[in-house]
Design a protein around this motif. Structure first.
Motif, mmCIF file in Angstrom:
data_model
loop_
_atom_site.group_PDB
_atom_site.id
_atom_site.type_symbol
_atom_site.label_atom_id
_atom_site.label_comp_id
_atom_site.label_asym_id
_atom_site.label_seq_id
_atom_site.Cartn_x
_atom_site.Cartn_y
_atom_site.Cartn_z
ATOM 1 N N GLU A 1 1.597 6.589 -7.067
ATOM 2 C CA GLU A 1 0.353 7.179 -7.545
ATOM 3 C C GLU A 1 0.633 8.245 -8.604
ATOM 4 O O GLU A 1 1.455 9.137 -8.416
ATOM 5 N N GLY A 2 -0.023 8.119 -9.733
ATOM 6 C CA GLY A 2 0.115 9.084 -10.815
ATOM 7 C C GLY A 2 1.256 8.795 -11.781
ATOM 8 O O GLY A 2 1.342 9.413 -12.835
ATOM 9 N N GLN A 3 2.136 7.866 -11.427
ATOM 10 C CA GLN A 3 3.295 7.578 -12.276
ATOM 11 C C GLN A 3 2.896 6.915 -13.601
ATOM 12 O O GLN A 3 3.521 7.156 -14.622
ATOM 13 N N GLN B 1 2.284 1.620 -3.476
ATOM 14 C CA GLN B 1 1.256 2.092 -4.402
ATOM 15 C C GLN B 1 1.012 3.586 -4.227
ATOM 16 O O GLN B 1 0.842 4.308 -5.206
ATOM 17 N N LYS B 2 1.005 4.056 -2.986
ATOM 18 C CA LYS B 2 0.795 5.480 -2.732
ATOM 19 C C LYS B 2 1.955 6.300 -3.313
ATOM 20 O O LYS B 2 1.745 7.347 -3.913
ATOM 21 N N LYS C 1 0.826 -1.202 0.000
ATOM 22 C CA LYS C 1 0.000 0.000 0.000
ATOM 23 C C LYS C 1 0.866 1.259 0.000
ATOM 24 O O LYS C 1 0.571 2.232 -0.700
#
Length: 91
Positions: free
Chosen positions: A63-65, A59-60, A56
């Motif tokens: 994010e947006g990559q 993933q945070k 998690k």
């Protein structure tokens, strides 16, 4: 709206150790040798499977990559994987 809560308690031993109840271990997906992460916020503690917590967190951070790399659909990802495999086999 009712909330589904799973409540269990455990006794704190002299060295601060507790045994995580079996039903909680099952929910967390942890067994002997696995690690758990404790997260404290506003006087409450969340216990998570450390592998899930790490995923998690990753993933945070990511994010947006995908959008920045031009991946806007699963087809884009599929194409990239296929193209990468072709490139590797050509080497």
């Amino acid at each position: 709206m009712t909330e589904n809560l799973l409540v269990s308690d455990a006794k704190v031993m002299s060295k601060g150790q507790v045994t995580i109840p079996k039903n909680i271990r099952e929910v967390l997906g942890v067994s002997t040798g696995d690690r758990v992460t404790f997260i404290e916020k506003d006087g409450q503690v969340i216990i998570m499977n450390s592998a899930i917590y790490a995923m998690k967190k990753f993933q945070k951070q990511m994010e947006g990559q995908a959008e920045q790399a031009g991946f806007v659909s699963e087809k884009d990802v599929d194409w990239w994987i296929t193209d990468s495999r072709r490139s590797e086999s050509d080497e």
